[in-house]
Design a protein around this motif. Structure first.
Motif, PDB file in Angstrom:
ATOM      1  N   ASN A 219       0.818  -1.233   0.000  1.00  0.00           N
ATOM      2  CA  ASN A 219       0.000   0.000   0.000  1.00  0.00           C
ATOM      3  C   ASN A 219       0.846   1.276   0.000  1.00  0.00           C
ATOM      4  OD1 ASN A 219      -2.435  -1.587   0.186  1.00  0.00           O
ATOM      5  ND2 ASN A 219      -1.969  -1.873   2.356  1.00  0.00           N
ATOM      6  N   LYS A 220       2.063   1.161  -0.524  1.00  0.00           N
ATOM      7  CA  LYS A 220       2.944   2.331  -0.617  1.00  0.00           C
ATOM      8  C   LYS A 220       3.006   2.906  -2.033  1.00  0.00           C
ATOM      9  CE  LYS A 220       4.827   1.970   3.622  1.00  0.00           C
ATOM     10  NZ  LYS A 220       4.680   3.007   4.660  1.00  0.00           N
ATOM     11  N   LEU A 221       2.757   2.051  -3.038  1.00  0.00           N
ATOM     12  CA  LEU A 221       3.002   2.473  -4.416  1.00  0.00           C
ATOM     13  C   LEU A 221       1.993   3.526  -4.886  1.00  0.00           C
ATOM     14  CD1 LEU A 221       4.497   2.339  -7.043  1.00  0.00           C
ATOM     15  CD2 LEU A 221       3.319   0.199  -7.597  1.00  0.00           C
ATOM     16  N   GLY A 222       0.723   3.313  -4.604  1.00  0.00           N
ATOM     17  CA  GLY A 222      -0.284   4.278  -5.049  1.00  0.00           C
ATOM     18  C   GLY A 222      -0.024   5.664  -4.490  1.00  0.00           C
ATOM     19  N   ILE A 223       0.324   5.718  -3.210  1.00  0.00           N
ATOM     20  CA  ILE A 223       0.592   7.014  -2.569  1.00  0.00           C
ATOM     21  C   ILE A 223       1.847   7.652  -3.157  1.00  0.00           C
ATOM     22  CG2 ILE A 223       1.254   8.098  -0.384  1.00  0.00           C
ATOM     23  CD1 ILE A 223      -0.666   6.098   1.000  1.00  0.00           C
ATOM     24  N   ALA A 224       2.883   6.853  -3.401  1.00  0.00           N
ATOM     25  CA  ALA A 224       4.116   7.401  -3.965  1.00  0.00           C
ATOM     26  C   ALA A 224       3.888   7.969  -5.365  1.00  0.00           C
ATOM     27  CB  ALA A 224       5.203   6.326  -3.999  1.00  0.00           C
ATOM     28  N   VAL A 225       3.123   7.262  -6.188  1.00  0.00           N
ATOM     29  CA  VAL A 225       2.820   7.763  -7.534  1.00  0.00           C
ATOM     30  C   VAL A 225       2.012   9.059  -7.439  1.00  0.00           C
ATOM     31  CG1 VAL A 225       1.528   7.298  -9.655  1.00  0.00           C
ATOM     32  CG2 VAL A 225       2.969   5.510  -8.657  1.00  0.00           C
ATOM     33  N   GLY A 226       1.096   9.107  -6.475  1.00  0.00           N
ATOM     34  CA  GLY A 226       0.318  10.325  -6.274  1.00  0.00           C
ATOM     35  C   GLY A 226       1.194  11.495  -5.842  1.00  0.00           C
ATOM     36  N   GLN A 227       2.131  11.229  -4.943  1.00  0.00           N
ATOM     37  CA  GLN A 227       3.052  12.291  -4.489  1.00  0.00           C
ATOM     38  C   GLN A 227       3.898  12.807  -5.652  1.00  0.00           C
ATOM     39  OE1 GLN A 227       4.907   9.840  -1.430  1.00  0.00           O
ATOM     40  NE2 GLN A 227       4.215  11.268   0.149  1.00  0.00           N
ATOM     41  N   GLN A 228       4.397  11.886  -6.442  1.00  0.00           N
ATOM     42  CA  GLN A 228       5.219  12.246  -7.603  1.00  0.00           C
ATOM     43  C   GLN A 228       4.402  13.097  -8.585  1.00  0.00           C
ATOM     44  OE1 GLN A 228       5.901   9.101 -10.550  1.00  0.00           O
ATOM     45  NE2 GLN A 228       8.106   9.480 -10.360  1.00  0.00           N
TER      46      GLN A 228
END
Length: 367
Positions: A219-228
């Motif tokens: 559950n880290k990838l979606g948030i990281a892509v959103g931050q980017q």
């Protein structure tokens, strides 16, 4: 103060990712507007498939339109627009009070057109004309074939919600298509104000990647892509190209967080809403997620405009074996295919319902 109101006050729009005739008829949508700071909504074929399939709220409409000679996509479009016009009217005071920034609803072109540029343009023109509401977005997927359709629709003055975006690169391509459309309007002596949002899908990243990742990266990838992507959005709004358009009266194409319902039962049900608290963005939430956040949601600060720890998280995920570029393309292709499946299922459901209602109206056969 409710957490939903806190989000609203920091400058984020809360939209409902749902529409049903029952929500309109029983006053639920009006209550969400009054009590939960909801200022818009989105729809898609899957939402309408569930809405029409559950109960009998649409039976009278389906039967009447069948008797009037409508069928298939034509019948569905008018059925959906009946709901969306009513919702648009509920949001119209917000639309006017925010100078057309907020208070929008959305209607999707046929998912069968995801790879058809010319067909998408014609469908957008038809829906825009038929809807007869200034605060209705036409949804076009941000596929490679969708990009020129988005640019042309913006040039024609059709408000567009770009859907099915998964990566920062896909978002940037769409933002550039939007700006080209506005630049063409200005060059042609047309108005510079055409509404648009770019919808980045979040939770599907984690559904796809969790099985390949160690637990600590779940559950880290979606948030990281959103931050980017939020960083790219902020950089674009600070660019000279955008400032020139803004000086000419253009409004930004706002970034919208979509697919924000948590799919992992072991994760907090408001995880994505808390993570994507950011001004000048939109968070469109499934009804269950909206109610959960209103009940027990918490804010943990505002998203970092510099992307926060996105780069390091994405690097860790890459080392763990997930190719995010390839996955972004797969998610977009799979998302488009899922909407096609829902679309076909929806049209079959309407056809079956129309046939059953026609048989019922004829009454029992005479002996």
């Amino acid at each position: 103060m409710k957490a939903t109101q806190q989000l609203h006050e920091l400058g984020q729009s809360l939209w409902l990712d749902n529409i049903t005739r029952t929500l309109l008829d029983d006053g639920t949508l009006a209550r969400y507007i009054a009590e939960d700071s909801v200022t818009g909504l989105t729809s898609n074929p899957s939402i309408f498939d569930a809405a029409i399939g559950d109960g009998d709220a649409y039976d009278a409409g389906v039967h009447a339109k069948t008797l009037a000679g409508l069928s298939g996509e034509t019948l569905f479009t008018e059925l959906a627009l009946e709901d969306l016009r009513r919702a648009a009217d509920l949001f119209r005071p917000i639309f006017d009070a925010t100078d057309r920034v907020d208070g929008w609803v959305s209607m999707e072109v046929s998912p069968l057109l995801a790879a058809d540029t010319a067909g998408s343009i014609e469908a957008a023109k038809q829906i825009h004309s038929q809807a007869q509401r200034d605060n209705l977005f036409v949804k076009i997927p941000g596929t490679p074939e969708g990009l020129p359709a988005i640019e042309e629709a913006i040039f024609l003055g059709i408000p567009i919600n770009v859907t099915l975006l998964f990566s920062c690169a896909q978002y940037v391509a769409v933002a550039e298509a939007y700006m080209r459309g506005i630049e063409r309007r200005i060059a042609a002596g047309l108005g510079s104000r055409v509404g648009s949002v770019a919808s980045l899908f979040i939770s599907r990243w984690d559904v796809a990647s969790n099985p390949q990742l160690p637990v600590e990266l779940h559950n880290k990838l979606g948030i990281a892509v959103g931050q980017q992507t939020y960083r790219a959005y902020r950089e674009l709004l600070a660019s000279e190209r955008w400032k020139k358009l803004e000086a000419a009266g253009a409004h930004p194409q706002r970034l919208l967080w979509a697919s924000t319902g948590v799919k992992d039962p072991s994760a907090p049900d408001t995880m994505y809403i808390s993570a994507f608290a950011a001004p000048d963005t939109i968070d469109t939430m499934p009804e269950k997620t909206l109610l959960a956040f209103a009940d027990h949601g918490q804010l943990h600060g505002v998203m970092a405009s510099d992307g926060g720890d996105a780069d390091s998280v994405l690097a860790q995920i890459g080392k763990a074996g997930v190719d995010t570029d390839a996955l972004a393309l797969k998610l977009q292709i799979d998302g488009a295919a899922a909407f096609v499946k829902s679309w076909k299922q929806l049209l079959q459901r309407i056809a079956d319902k129309a046939s059953a209602l026609e048989d019922k109206s004829k009454g029992p056969a005479l002996p």
